[in-house]
Scaffold this active site. Structure first.
Site, PDB file in Angstrom:
ATOM      1  N   ASN A  58      -0.535   6.241  -3.351  1.00  0.00           N
ATOM      2  CA  ASN A  58       0.232   7.417  -3.750  1.00  0.00           C
ATOM      3  C   ASN A  58      -0.194   8.654  -2.956  1.00  0.00           C
ATOM      4  OD1 ASN A  58       1.296   5.681  -5.575  1.00  0.00           O
ATOM      5  ND2 ASN A  58       0.211   6.480  -7.350  1.00  0.00           N
ATOM      6  N   HIS A  88      -2.021   6.244   2.218  1.00  0.00           N
ATOM      7  CA  HIS A  88      -0.761   6.724   2.809  1.00  0.00           C
ATOM      8  C   HIS A  88      -0.691   8.241   2.918  1.00  0.00           C
ATOM      9  CE1 HIS A  88       1.216   2.623   1.570  1.00  0.00           C
ATOM     10  NE2 HIS A  88       0.461   2.537   2.638  1.00  0.00           N
ATOM     11  N   CYS A 108       1.186  17.578  17.875  1.00  0.00           N
ATOM     12  CA  CYS A 108      -0.260  17.699  18.163  1.00  0.00           C
ATOM     13  C   CYS A 108      -1.123  17.380  16.940  1.00  0.00           C
ATOM     14  CB  CYS A 108      -0.585  19.092  18.713  1.00  0.00           C
ATOM     15  SG  CYS A 108      -0.510  20.407  17.481  1.00  0.00           S
ATOM     16  N   CYS A 133       2.240  24.130  19.740  1.00  0.00           N
ATOM     17  CA  CYS A 133       2.945  23.281  20.720  1.00  0.00           C
ATOM     18  C   CYS A 133       4.451  23.221  20.511  1.00  0.00           C
ATOM     19  CB  CYS A 133       2.357  21.863  20.691  1.00  0.00           C
ATOM     20  SG  CYS A 133       2.935  20.883  19.296  1.00  0.00           S
ATOM     21  N   SER A 150       4.570  -2.600  -6.209  1.00  0.00           N
ATOM     22  CA  SER A 150       5.415  -3.782  -5.995  1.00  0.00           C
ATOM     23  C   SER A 150       4.746  -4.759  -5.045  1.00  0.00           C
ATOM     24  CB  SER A 150       6.784  -3.361  -5.458  1.00  0.00           C
ATOM     25  OG  SER A 150       6.623  -2.611  -4.274  1.00  0.00           O
ATOM     26  N   ASN A 190       1.410  -4.231 -14.379  1.00  0.00           N
ATOM     27  CA  ASN A 190       2.732  -3.777 -13.928  1.00  0.00           C
ATOM     28  C   ASN A 190       3.713  -3.966 -15.074  1.00  0.00           C
ATOM     29  OD1 ASN A 190       5.331  -3.642 -12.380  1.00  0.00           O
ATOM     30  ND2 ASN A 190       3.931  -3.645 -10.628  1.00  0.00           N
TER      31      ASN A 190
HETATM   32  C1  BJW Z   1       4.959   0.346 -13.256  1.00  0.00           C
HETATM   33  C2  BJW Z   1       5.311   1.370 -14.147  1.00  0.00           C
HETATM   34  C3  BJW Z   1       4.393   1.683 -15.148  1.00  0.00           C
HETATM   35  C4  BJW Z   1       6.907   1.152 -12.742  1.00  0.00           C
HETATM   36  N1  BJW Z   1       3.229   1.005 -15.227  1.00  0.00           N
HETATM   37  N2  BJW Z   1       3.825  -0.307 -13.359  1.00  0.00           N
HETATM   38  C5  BJW Z   1       2.783  -7.515   7.375  1.00  0.00           C
HETATM   39  C6  BJW Z   1       3.878  -8.224   6.935  1.00  0.00           C
HETATM   40  C7  BJW Z   1       5.129  -7.615   6.914  1.00  0.00           C
HETATM   41  C8  BJW Z   1       5.316  -6.310   7.335  1.00  0.00           C
HETATM   42  C9  BJW Z   1       4.219  -5.605   7.781  1.00  0.00           C
HETATM   43  C10 BJW Z   1       2.974  -6.205   7.788  1.00  0.00           C
HETATM   44  N3  BJW Z   1       2.084  -5.295   8.250  1.00  0.00           N
HETATM   45  C11 BJW Z   1       2.744  -4.144   8.508  1.00  0.00           C
HETATM   46  C12 BJW Z   1       4.044  -4.298   8.240  1.00  0.00           C
HETATM   47  C13 BJW Z   1       5.108  -3.272   8.390  1.00  0.00           C
HETATM   48  C14 BJW Z   1       5.182  -2.286   7.254  1.00  0.00           C
HETATM   49  C15 BJW Z   1       5.508  -3.048   5.964  1.00  0.00           C
HETATM   50  O1  BJW Z   1       4.675  -3.284   5.123  1.00  0.00           O
HETATM   51  N4  BJW Z   1       6.768  -3.407   5.783  1.00  0.00           N
HETATM   52  C16 BJW Z   1       7.206  -4.139   4.583  1.00  0.00           C
HETATM   53  C17 BJW Z   1       8.108  -3.234   3.753  1.00  0.00           C
HETATM   54  C18 BJW Z   1       7.859  -5.401   4.987  1.00  0.00           C
HETATM   55  N5  BJW Z   1       3.946  -1.518   7.125  1.00  0.00           N
HETATM   56  C19 BJW Z   1       3.698  -0.443   7.874  1.00  0.00           C
HETATM   57  O2  BJW Z   1       4.480  -0.064   8.731  1.00  0.00           O
HETATM   58  C20 BJW Z   1       2.387   0.285   7.643  1.00  0.00           C
HETATM   59  N6  BJW Z   1       1.727   0.550   8.876  1.00  0.00           N
HETATM   60  C21 BJW Z   1       1.134  -0.403   9.585  1.00  0.00           C
HETATM   61  O3  BJW Z   1       1.112  -1.554   9.237  1.00  0.00           O
HETATM   62  O4  BJW Z   1       0.542   0.057  10.760  1.00  0.00           O
HETATM   63  C22 BJW Z   1       0.140  -0.888  11.722  1.00  0.00           C
HETATM   64  C23 BJW Z   1       1.297  -1.067  12.670  1.00  0.00           C
HETATM   65  C24 BJW Z   1       1.679  -0.016  13.462  1.00  0.00           C
HETATM   66  C25 BJW Z   1       2.726  -0.189  14.372  1.00  0.00           C
HETATM   67  C26 BJW Z   1       3.403  -1.405  14.425  1.00  0.00           C
HETATM   68  C27 BJW Z   1       3.023  -2.447  13.588  1.00  0.00           C
HETATM   69  C28 BJW Z   1       1.938  -2.287  12.706  1.00  0.00           C
HETATM   70  C29 BJW Z   1       2.624   1.652   7.029  1.00  0.00           C
HETATM   71  C30 BJW Z   1       3.211   1.596   5.676  1.00  0.00           C
HETATM   72  C31 BJW Z   1       3.483   3.023   5.181  1.00  0.00           C
HETATM   73  C32 BJW Z   1       4.209   3.058   3.847  1.00  0.00           C
HETATM   74  N7  BJW Z   1       4.608   4.397   3.587  1.00  0.00           N
HETATM   75  C33 BJW Z   1       5.238   4.723   2.308  1.00  0.00           C
HETATM   76  C34 BJW Z   1       5.669   6.203   2.355  1.00  0.00           C
HETATM   77  C35 BJW Z   1       4.455   7.109   2.207  1.00  0.00           C
HETATM   78  C36 BJW Z   1       4.842   8.540   2.216  1.00  0.00           C
HETATM   79  C37 BJW Z   1       5.713   8.911   1.046  1.00  0.00           C
HETATM   80  O5  BJW Z   1       5.278   8.810  -0.113  1.00  0.00           O
HETATM   81  O6  BJW Z   1       6.852   9.286   1.296  1.00  0.00           O
HETATM   82  O7  BJW Z   1       4.323   4.488   1.235  1.00  0.00           O
HETATM   83  S1  BJW Z   1       6.631   3.661   1.893  1.00  0.00           S
HETATM   84  C38 BJW Z   1       6.286   3.631   0.158  1.00  0.00           C
HETATM   85  O8  BJW Z   1       5.926   2.267  -0.233  1.00  0.00           O
HETATM   86  C39 BJW Z   1       5.027   4.486  -0.037  1.00  0.00           C
HETATM   87  C40 BJW Z   1       4.272   3.678  -1.062  1.00  0.00           C
HETATM   88  O9  BJW Z   1       2.904   4.038  -1.044  1.00  0.00           O
HETATM   89  C41 BJW Z   1       4.543   2.264  -0.632  1.00  0.00           C
HETATM   90  C42 BJW Z   1       4.323   1.249  -1.704  1.00  0.00           C
HETATM   91  O10 BJW Z   1       5.187   1.459  -2.786  1.00  0.00           O
HETATM   92  P1  BJW Z   1       4.673   1.186  -4.264  1.00  0.00           P
HETATM   93  O11 BJW Z   1       3.628   2.140  -4.614  1.00  0.00           O
HETATM   94  O12 BJW Z   1       4.345  -0.240  -4.423  1.00  0.00           O
HETATM   95  O13 BJW Z   1       5.987   1.605  -5.106  1.00  0.00           O
HETATM   96  P2  BJW Z   1       7.254   0.717  -5.544  1.00  0.00           P
HETATM   97  O14 BJW Z   1       8.310   1.657  -5.958  1.00  0.00           O
HETATM   98  O15 BJW Z   1       7.606  -0.284  -4.512  1.00  0.00           O
HETATM   99  O16 BJW Z   1       6.735  -0.112  -6.810  1.00  0.00           O
HETATM  100  C43 BJW Z   1       6.406   0.523  -8.031  1.00  0.00           C
HETATM  101  C44 BJW Z   1       5.920  -0.549  -8.990  1.00  0.00           C
HETATM  102  O17 BJW Z   1       5.488   0.073 -10.182  1.00  0.00           O
HETATM  103  C45 BJW Z   1       7.015  -1.557  -9.387  1.00  0.00           C
HETATM  104  O18 BJW Z   1       6.489  -2.872  -9.219  1.00  0.00           O
HETATM  105  C46 BJW Z   1       7.271  -1.261 -10.861  1.00  0.00           C
HETATM  106  O19 BJW Z   1       7.586  -2.421 -11.606  1.00  0.00           O
HETATM  107  C47 BJW Z   1       5.937  -0.677 -11.287  1.00  0.00           C
HETATM  108  N8  BJW Z   1       5.958   0.247 -12.431  1.00  0.00           N
HETATM  109  N9  BJW Z   1       6.501   1.865 -13.851  1.00  0.00           N
HETATM  110  C48 BJW Z   1       2.939   0.028 -14.388  1.00  0.00           C
HETATM  111  N10 BJW Z   1       4.606   2.673 -16.106  1.00  0.00           N
HETATM  112 ZN    ZN Z   2       1.670  21.176  17.396  1.00  0.00          ZN
END
Ligand code: BJW
Ligand code: ZN
Length: 246
Positions: free
Chosen positions: A100, A117, A128, A148, A187, A211
């Site tokens: 988060n 993140h 920059c 920049c 998720s 979850n």
């Molecule tokens: C409850 C509830 C309650 C509801 N109680 N529960 C390996 C395999 C496949 C793909 C990749 C891999 N390695 C890398 C990748 C690519 C990519 C990726 O993962 N893609 C997949 C989607 C397929 N990853 C990346 O690109 C990452 N970087 C990276 O790997 O760098 C190396 C690299 C560089 C260059 C080329 C290749 C590799 C970076 C990932 C960055 C994610 N960024 C975000 C945005 C952050 C900024 C912002 O906030 O705007 O992060 S996306 C978004 O998803 C955010 C979150 O942190 C993240 C995860 O989401 P989260 O927290 O799980 O939320 P939800 O909504 O999905 O789920 C909520 C859950 O809560 C649900 O399950 C509900 O049921 C539950 N819930 N109420 C308990 N009360």
């Molecule tokens: Zn700059």
């Protein structure tokens, strides 16, 4: 509700690692990503949280972040955040790893958090990467970087970007070392964070998911607790308070 195995493990654990996701902040009123309603439902997170989307339409992406910052600034940490801050006082070592960007764990009193993140409250130059203090957070587009001329963006990790230096290494170290690993309110779809529970389990940790519904991870954990984190986590810390003697 909690298995005997988990209660015993909690009593003796030396190191607990916790990975949190958007679900932990849902009960505070912060929308999650993949279940979000309302204004931004027509966009997938992948469509807004990436650099190309920002360069193609910086006003749109900045408006999304401004709206989210406005929501985050208007809400409070919930009992789930507070229970996680409490656990740090009940177990010799607790590592809190969060995906988060909202800063609610800090506001609940947790310290030394690994933010995988980034943080929505910090802003940087997209060229920059110098940190920039915003005068007016609500401006749709900030004036460009004074060093920049680059566009100003939130200091968060978008798809295709590397996680902050050291953050993933520290998280992996905790996953390798802990006795219990909790994956809470995520998720478990976004990597590399989603790989941490498997790392922990392969190295002998007891892995527990909390979850409101089953996820991609559910079949690969030792225990799956279905329910809101804001209810289950305070119950868990109550059991810890009753049972721990150190
Ligand atoms: C409850 C509830 C309650 C509801 N109680 N529960 C390996 C395999 C496949 C793909 C990749 C891999 N390695 C890398 C990748 C690519 C990519 C990726 O993962 N893609 C997949 C989607 C397929 N990853 C990346 O690109 C990452 N970087 C990276 O790997 O760098 C190396 C690299 C560089 C260059 C080329 C290749 C590799 C970076 C990932 C960055 C994610 N960024 C975000 C945005 C952050 C900024 C912002 O906030 O705007 O992060 S996306 C978004 O998803 C955010 C979150 O942190 C993240 C995860 O989401 P989260 O927290 O799980 O939320 P939800 O909504 O999905 O789920 C909520 C859950 O809560 C649900 O399950 C509900 O049921 C539950 N819930 N109420 C308990 N009360
Ligand atoms: Zn700059």
């Amino acid at each position: 509700m909690f298995s005997t195995h988990l209660l015993n493990a909690l009593q003796t654990a030396r190191h607990i690692a916790v990975l949190t996701g958007a679900g932990v902040s849902a009960e505070s009123g912060v929308p999650t990503f993949r279940t979000a309603d309302g204004l931004w439902k027509r966009f997938k997170p992948e469509e807004l949280a990436n650099f190309d989307a920002f360069m193609a339409d910086p006003e749109l992406v900045t408006a999304w972040y401004n709206e989210r910052r406005r929501i985050i600034n208007s809400v409070e940490p919930n009992p789930g955040h507070r229970a996680l801050a409490d656990i740090a006082h009940l177990v010799p070592a607790v590592t809190l790893i969060t995906q988060n960007v909202d800063g609610l764990h800090q506001r609940a009193g947790s310290r030394d958090i690994i933010e995988l993140h980034g943080n929505i409250h910090r802003n940087i130059c997209s060229r920059c990467r110098i940190e920039v203090q915003l005068e007016m957070e609500s401006e749709v587009l900030q004036p460009p970087c004074t060093s920049c001329g680059g566009l100003i963006r939130p200091d968060v990790v978008w798809f295709g970007e590397f996680l902050p230096e050291g953050a993933m290494a520290a998280a992996e170290k905790a996953a390798l070392d802990c006795d219990i690993f909790f994956s809470i309110g995520t998720s478990a779809l976004v990597y590399p964070a989603a790989a941490l529970p498997a790392t922990a389990r392969q190295h002998g940790a007891y892995v527990v998911e909390i979850n409101t519904e089953r996820t991609a991870l559910s079949d690969h954990v030792d225990e799956c607790l279905i329910g809101p984190a804001g209810q289950l986590l305070p119950m868990l810390t109550d059991r810890l308070k009753e049972n721990r003697t150190d």
